[in-house]
Design an enzyme around this catalytic site. Structure first.
Site, PDB file in Angstrom:
ATOM      1  N   SER A   1      11.238  44.858  76.650  1.00 14.60           N
ATOM      2  CA  SER A   1       9.850  44.384  76.653  1.00 14.60           C
ATOM      3  C   SER A   1       9.705  43.168  77.552  1.00 14.60           C
ATOM      4  O   SER A   1      10.696  42.577  77.992  1.00 14.60           O
ATOM      5  CB  SER A   1       9.440  44.003  75.226  1.00 14.60           C
ATOM      6  OG  SER A   1      10.257  42.946  74.761  1.00 14.60           O
TER       7      SER A   1
ATOM      8  N   GLY B   1      -0.718  31.088  70.214  1.00 15.03           N
ATOM      9  CA  GLY B   1      -0.057  32.115  69.409  1.00 15.03           C
ATOM     10  C   GLY B   1       0.825  31.460  68.365  1.00 15.03           C
ATOM     11  O   GLY B   1       1.794  30.780  68.706  1.00 15.03           O
TER      12      GLY B   1
ATOM     13  N   HIS C   1      28.446  29.836  41.748  1.00 15.98           N
ATOM     14  CA  HIS C   1      27.783  28.558  41.473  1.00 15.98           C
ATOM     15  C   HIS C   1      28.595  27.429  42.092  1.00 15.98           C
ATOM     16  O   HIS C   1      29.826  27.438  41.993  1.00 15.98           O
ATOM     17  CB  HIS C   1      27.693  28.343  39.965  1.00 15.98           C
ATOM     18  CG  HIS C   1      27.113  27.000  39.608  1.00 15.98           C
ATOM     19  ND1 HIS C   1      25.768  26.741  39.721  1.00 15.98           N
ATOM     20  CD2 HIS C   1      27.710  25.858  39.176  1.00 15.98           C
ATOM     21  CE1 HIS C   1      25.555  25.474  39.366  1.00 15.98           C
ATOM     22  NE2 HIS C   1      26.711  24.918  39.027  1.00 15.98           N
TER      23      HIS C   1
HETATM   24  P1  FAD Z   1      15.900  44.029  76.059  1.00 10.96           P
HETATM   25  O1  FAD Z   1      16.770  43.087  75.347  1.00 10.96           O
HETATM   26  O2  FAD Z   1      14.595  43.536  76.581  1.00 10.96           O
HETATM   27  O3  FAD Z   1      16.775  44.601  77.276  1.00 10.96           O
HETATM   28  C1  FAD Z   1      16.256  45.446  78.234  1.00 10.96           C
HETATM   29  C2  FAD Z   1      17.080  45.332  79.504  1.00 10.96           C
HETATM   30  O4  FAD Z   1      16.685  46.380  80.374  1.00 10.96           O
HETATM   31  C3  FAD Z   1      16.842  44.031  80.293  1.00 10.96           C
HETATM   32  O5  FAD Z   1      18.058  43.376  80.525  1.00 10.96           O
HETATM   33  C4  FAD Z   1      16.211  44.482  81.604  1.00 10.96           C
HETATM   34  O6  FAD Z   1      16.661  43.735  82.733  1.00 10.96           O
HETATM   35  C5  FAD Z   1      16.737  45.916  81.721  1.00 10.96           C
HETATM   36  N1  FAD Z   1      15.886  46.792  82.514  1.00 10.96           N
HETATM   37  C6  FAD Z   1      14.554  47.000  82.403  1.00 10.96           C
HETATM   38  N2  FAD Z   1      14.140  47.944  83.274  1.00 10.96           N
HETATM   39  C7  FAD Z   1      15.249  48.317  83.973  1.00 10.96           C
HETATM   40  C8  FAD Z   1      15.471  49.260  85.005  1.00 10.96           C
HETATM   41  N3  FAD Z   1      14.507  50.024  85.494  1.00 10.96           N
HETATM   42  N4  FAD Z   1      16.725  49.378  85.501  1.00 10.96           N
HETATM   43  C9  FAD Z   1      17.756  48.602  85.010  1.00 10.96           C
HETATM   44  N5  FAD Z   1      17.599  47.716  84.027  1.00 10.96           N
HETATM   45  C10 FAD Z   1      16.361  47.575  83.498  1.00 10.96           C
HETATM   46  N6  FAD Z   1      14.968  39.331  68.014  1.00 10.96           N
HETATM   47  C11 FAD Z   1      15.706  39.139  66.907  1.00 10.96           C
HETATM   48  O7  FAD Z   1      16.050  40.109  66.224  1.00 10.96           O
HETATM   49  N7  FAD Z   1      16.085  37.881  66.511  1.00 10.96           N
HETATM   50  C12 FAD Z   1      15.733  36.791  67.212  1.00 10.96           C
HETATM   51  O8  FAD Z   1      16.101  35.681  66.826  1.00 10.96           O
HETATM   52  C13 FAD Z   1      14.958  36.955  68.386  1.00 10.96           C
HETATM   53  N8  FAD Z   1      14.602  35.888  69.121  1.00 10.96           N
HETATM   54  C14 FAD Z   1      13.900  36.074  70.276  1.00 10.96           C
HETATM   55  C15 FAD Z   1      13.535  34.950  71.004  1.00 10.96           C
HETATM   56  C16 FAD Z   1      12.804  35.088  72.170  1.00 10.96           C
HETATM   57  C17 FAD Z   1      12.422  33.864  72.954  1.00 10.96           C
HETATM   58  C18 FAD Z   1      12.446  36.394  72.618  1.00 10.96           C
HETATM   59  C19 FAD Z   1      11.684  36.572  73.904  1.00 10.96           C
HETATM   60  C20 FAD Z   1      12.794  37.515  71.890  1.00 10.96           C
HETATM   61  C21 FAD Z   1      13.516  37.359  70.704  1.00 10.96           C
HETATM   62  N9  FAD Z   1      13.880  38.459  69.916  1.00 10.96           N
HETATM   63  C22 FAD Z   1      14.592  38.273  68.765  1.00 10.96           C
HETATM   64  C23 FAD Z   1      13.514  39.836  70.294  1.00 10.96           C
HETATM   65  C24 FAD Z   1      14.706  40.548  70.965  1.00 10.96           C
HETATM   66  O9  FAD Z   1      15.123  39.800  72.079  1.00 10.96           O
HETATM   67  C25 FAD Z   1      14.321  41.953  71.382  1.00 10.96           C
HETATM   68  O10 FAD Z   1      13.803  42.659  70.268  1.00 10.96           O
HETATM   69  C26 FAD Z   1      15.523  42.712  71.914  1.00 10.96           C
HETATM   70  O11 FAD Z   1      16.092  42.045  73.018  1.00 10.96           O
HETATM   71  C27 FAD Z   1      15.129  44.123  72.334  1.00 10.96           C
HETATM   72  O12 FAD Z   1      16.256  44.790  72.808  1.00 10.96           O
HETATM   73  P2  FAD Z   1      16.146  45.969  73.865  1.00 10.96           P
HETATM   74  O13 FAD Z   1      17.549  46.421  74.104  1.00 10.96           O
HETATM   75  O14 FAD Z   1      15.156  46.965  73.433  1.00 10.96           O
HETATM   76  O15 FAD Z   1      15.560  45.327  75.210  1.00 10.96           O
HETATM   77  P1  NAD Z   2       4.060  37.600  67.603  1.00 11.27           P
HETATM   78  O1  NAD Z   2       3.438  38.931  67.528  1.00 11.27           O
HETATM   79  O2  NAD Z   2       5.081  37.213  66.607  1.00 11.27           O
HETATM   80  O3  NAD Z   2       2.938  36.473  67.530  1.00 11.27           O
HETATM   81  C1  NAD Z   2       1.870  36.434  68.408  1.00 11.27           C
HETATM   82  C2  NAD Z   2       0.770  35.588  67.785  1.00 11.27           C
HETATM   83  O4  NAD Z   2      -0.217  35.341  68.763  1.00 11.27           O
HETATM   84  C3  NAD Z   2       0.078  36.271  66.603  1.00 11.27           C
HETATM   85  O5  NAD Z   2      -0.012  35.360  65.554  1.00 11.27           O
HETATM   86  C4  NAD Z   2      -1.275  36.658  67.168  1.00 11.27           C
HETATM   87  O6  NAD Z   2      -2.289  36.687  66.202  1.00 11.27           O
HETATM   88  C5  NAD Z   2      -1.483  35.535  68.173  1.00 11.27           C
HETATM   89  N1  NAD Z   2      -2.408  35.859  69.266  1.00 11.27           N
HETATM   90  C6  NAD Z   2      -2.569  37.026  69.923  1.00 11.27           C
HETATM   91  N2  NAD Z   2      -3.502  36.893  70.910  1.00 11.27           N
HETATM   92  C7  NAD Z   2      -3.927  35.608  70.866  1.00 11.27           C
HETATM   93  C8  NAD Z   2      -4.852  34.852  71.627  1.00 11.27           C
HETATM   94  N3  NAD Z   2      -5.541  35.401  72.636  1.00 11.27           N
HETATM   95  N4  NAD Z   2      -5.040  33.542  71.319  1.00 11.27           N
HETATM   96  C9  NAD Z   2      -4.334  32.970  70.289  1.00 11.27           C
HETATM   97  N5  NAD Z   2      -3.450  33.637  69.539  1.00 11.27           N
HETATM   98  C10 NAD Z   2      -3.234  34.939  69.823  1.00 11.27           C
HETATM   99  O7  NAD Z   2       4.622  37.501  69.108  1.00 11.27           O
HETATM  100  P2  NAD Z   2       5.592  36.447  69.789  1.00 11.27           P
HETATM  101  O8  NAD Z   2       5.691  35.222  68.962  1.00 11.27           O
HETATM  102  O9  NAD Z   2       5.149  36.364  71.205  1.00 11.27           O
HETATM  103  O10 NAD Z   2       6.965  37.209  69.732  1.00 11.27           O
HETATM  104  C11 NAD Z   2       7.138  38.468  70.408  1.00 11.27           C
HETATM  105  C12 NAD Z   2       8.164  39.324  69.731  1.00 11.27           C
HETATM  106  O11 NAD Z   2       9.448  38.759  69.826  1.00 11.27           O
HETATM  107  C13 NAD Z   2       7.851  39.482  68.258  1.00 11.27           C
HETATM  108  O12 NAD Z   2       7.510  40.826  68.037  1.00 11.27           O
HETATM  109  C14 NAD Z   2       9.110  39.166  67.536  1.00 11.27           C
HETATM  110  O13 NAD Z   2       9.510  40.223  66.729  1.00 11.27           O
HETATM  111  C15 NAD Z   2      10.152  38.920  68.620  1.00 11.27           C
HETATM  112  N6  NAD Z   2      10.857  37.664  68.275  1.00 11.27           N
HETATM  113  C16 NAD Z   2      11.588  37.635  67.130  1.00 11.27           C
HETATM  114  C17 NAD Z   2      12.213  36.479  66.749  1.00 11.27           C
HETATM  115  C18 NAD Z   2      13.011  36.458  65.488  1.00 11.27           C
HETATM  116  O14 NAD Z   2      13.319  37.525  64.969  1.00 11.27           O
HETATM  117  N7  NAD Z   2      13.374  35.301  64.961  1.00 11.27           N
HETATM  118  C19 NAD Z   2      12.093  35.330  67.507  1.00 11.27           C
HETATM  119  C20 NAD Z   2      11.316  35.378  68.643  1.00 11.27           C
HETATM  120  C21 NAD Z   2      10.711  36.570  69.020  1.00 11.27           C
END
Ligand code: FAD
Ligand code: NAD
Length: 469
Positions: free
Chosen positions: A148, A183, A448
């Site tokens: 994503s 957000g 505990h």
């Molecule tokens: P991704 O991790 O997005 O990997 C996709 C890969 O595909 C990328 O490396 C990209 O370069 C590659 N790619 C794309 N298109 C192509 C192409 N055409 N050819 C070759 N390579 C390509 N989730 C949690 O569970 N816990 C957390 O604490 C958490 N923290 C997060 C914090 C942040 C700031 C963010 C942004 C996300 C967080 N997430 C967390 C969400 C988590 O990162 C994603 O849910 C997870 O990485 C999804 O895994 P994925 O394998 O589907 O895709």
């Molecule tokens: P999110 O969906 O968690 O939160 C987005 C927030 O933005 C929501 O509260 C929504 O109501 C608000 N929003 C949407 N449009 C808006 C607008 N125009 N103005 C103001 N508020 C608005 O999304 P995120 O925080 O961007 O995270 C993205 C994804 O990454 C999530 O789906 C999450 O699962 C994943 N992630 C997970 C972790 C974790 O597991 N600890 C940490 C980071 C990210």
């Protein structure tokens, strides 16, 4: 163009793709994984879960040394921040994790094809190699694991300097005086916590009338109360309609979500965290006839297969929570299906953790969901104020809440706010996976003095017989 032949070509090496590739190789398939980034691990290891947790951990230490240790009788001198060293800790953590995946690929004989993959029809992937040139791959099966990308807003153009996404927020070179989070979801609250602990004045602008909208209502409310106590300000039911970037910072125009008088909010940095969208740009899905769902995600059946036989998809690119462990489990399931086994993911037992302080975590249904589904349930709740270990830790904010079916006592959902609840949730995910009742948890001996006793007490409270409240 030379063409190499594989049983499986995975496109994307995030937690979905790399786990799928390794599991398939374990099961004897000849596997290639196409990844265009210079390092493996995807969003999660490079710019997501891992670097954000490294900064959350480090900033928590700074906060504790600045304000938390005196109460334990530990005197420290003037606490100073070395942001460069803190960023160094983050970079080192990322490097050891991404290098670890490269090692695992070698160990399992997964070929990493470095470049951007494009599906050229069932069984064919073309890779524009990072080193130049093109490589054709023939594959019995293709798994799309391209993850994503950040959602941006028309009024807020991300420049990764003053208006940043999570990626920019992980790499600021100095602590801003002020920061606005657009957000109030997971990314906003986690990254906002980091910069607030380091000294920024943080304001959350959230479109809806509550933060963390997907979480149980009581968790959202309690977290907002706690974060407010920590100094975070909240503007709920509010939208950003315009942003002007100047030499000193950004001037935002805000309006009530329902419409009304506008106001201005000036800030050094704006973090846009309004969600993420499936990333399938340049993959050739349209040309290959792969169908998408109504939300622009790759549409799959119960076995992760798209409408084109032999092309599968997992992780953030398909429906479901955008979580690394969900992507990993789908990667394992599809690899096992391709090897003739019965891969499966139980979507009722996927835990979710927000790594603020205190943490919040959940698994299963929220109260709101159970009410909407008309399911009758009983609630058992126990506060950390009544837990001996939490008192010893000076960490008594929060609670454990267990929702159990009224007729069968089966655990349907668990929601927690408190110290280390991101770890405590594993027991409850296991309980749901095993179809446990709250009575099963209540009758299980818990050590505990541990925080886990709060889980047992909440289970006892479902039946109205907690001991310590
Ligand atoms: P991704 O991790 O997005 O990997 C996709 C890969 O595909 C990328 O490396 C990209 O370069 C590659 N790619 C794309 N298109 C192509 C192409 N055409 N050819 C070759 N390579 C390509 N989730 C949690 O569970 N816990 C957390 O604490 C958490 N923290 C997060 C914090 C942040 C700031 C963010 C942004 C996300 C967080 N997430 C967390 C969400 C988590 O990162 C994603 O849910 C997870 O990485 C999804 O895994 P994925 O394998 O589907 O895709
Ligand atoms: P999110 O969906 O968690 O939160 C987005 C927030 O933005 C929501 O509260 C929504 O109501 C608000 N929003 C949407 N449009 C808006 C607008 N125009 N103005 C103001 N508020 C608005 O999304 P995120 O925080 O961007 O995270 C993205 C994804 O990454 C999530 O789906 C999450 O699962 C994943 N992630 C997970 C972790 C974790 O597991 N600890 C940490 C980071 C990210």
């Amino acid at each position: 163009m030379s063409e190499a032949a594989y049983d499986l070509v995975v496109i994307g090496a995030g937690p979905g793709g790399y786990v799928c590739a390794i599991r398939a190789a374990q099961l004897g398939l000849k596997v290639a994984c196409v990844e265009k980034r210079e390092t493996l691990g995807g969003t999660c290891l490079n710019v997501g879960c891992i670097p954000s947790k490294a900064l959350l951990q480090a900033s928590e230490k700074y906060e504790e040394a600045s304000h938390g240790l005196a109460a334990f009788g530990v005197k420290v001198g003037k606490v100073e921040l070395d942001l460069k060293a803190m960023m160094g800790h983050k970079d080192k953590t990322v490097k050891s994790n991404v290098d670890g995946i490269a090692f695992l690929f070698k160990k399992n004989k997964v070929d990493w094809i470095k470049g951007a993959g494009r599906i050229a029809g069932a069984g064919k992937v073309e890779v524009a190699l990072n080193a130049g040139g093109t490589q054709g791959l023939a594959a019995k099966a293709i798994v799309i694991a391209t993850g994503s990308d950040v959602v941006s807003l028309p009024s807020l153009k991300i420049d990764e300097k003053k208006i940043v996404s999570s990626t920019g927020a992980l790499a600021l070179s100095e602590v801003p005086k002020s920061m606005v989070l657009v957000g109030g979801g997971v990314i906003g609250l986690e990254m906002g916590s980091v910069w607030q602990r380091l000294g920024a004045k943080v304001t959350v602008v959230e479109f809806l009338d509550r933060i963390m909208p997907g979480m149980d209502g009581e968790v959202s409310k309690q977290m907002q109360r706690i974060l407010t106590k920590q100094g975070m300000a909240f503007k709920l039911s509010t939208k950003v309609t315009a942003a002007k970037v100047g030499p000193k910072g950004v001037s935002l125009t805000l309006e009530p979500a329902a419409g009304g008088a506008a106001e201005t909010l000036d800030t050094d940095i704006v973090l846009v965290a309004v969600g993420r969208r499936p990333y399938t740009d340049g993959l050739g899905l349209k040309e290959s006839g792969v169908a998408m769902d109504e939300k622009g995600r790759v549409a799959v059946d119960g076995h992760y297969q798209t409408n084109v036989p032999g092309i599968y998809a997992i992780g953030d690119a398909i429906a479901g929570p955008m979580l690394a462990h969900k992507a990993e489990d789908e990667g394992t399931a599809v690899a096992e299906i391709l090897a003739g086994q019965h891969g499966h993911v139980n979507y009722d037992a996927i835990p979710s953790v927000v790594y603020t302080w205190p943490e919040c975590s959940s698994v299963g249904k929220t109260e709101e969901q159970l009410k909407a589904e008309g399911v009758e349930y009983r609630v058992g709740k126990f506060p950390f104020t009544a837990n001996g270990r939490a008192r010893a830790m000076n960490a008594t904010d929060g609670f454990v809440k267990i929702l159990a079916d009224k007729a069968t006592d089966r655990v349907l959902g668990v929601h927690m706010v408190g110290p280390a609840v991101g770890e405590l949730i594993a027991e409850l995910a296991l309980a749901i996976e095993f179809g446990a009742s709250s009575e099963d948890i209540a009758r299980t001996c818990h050590a505990h003095p541990t925080l886990t006793e709060a889980v047992r007490e909440a289970a006892l409270a479902v039946d109205g017989r907690p001991i310590h409240i």
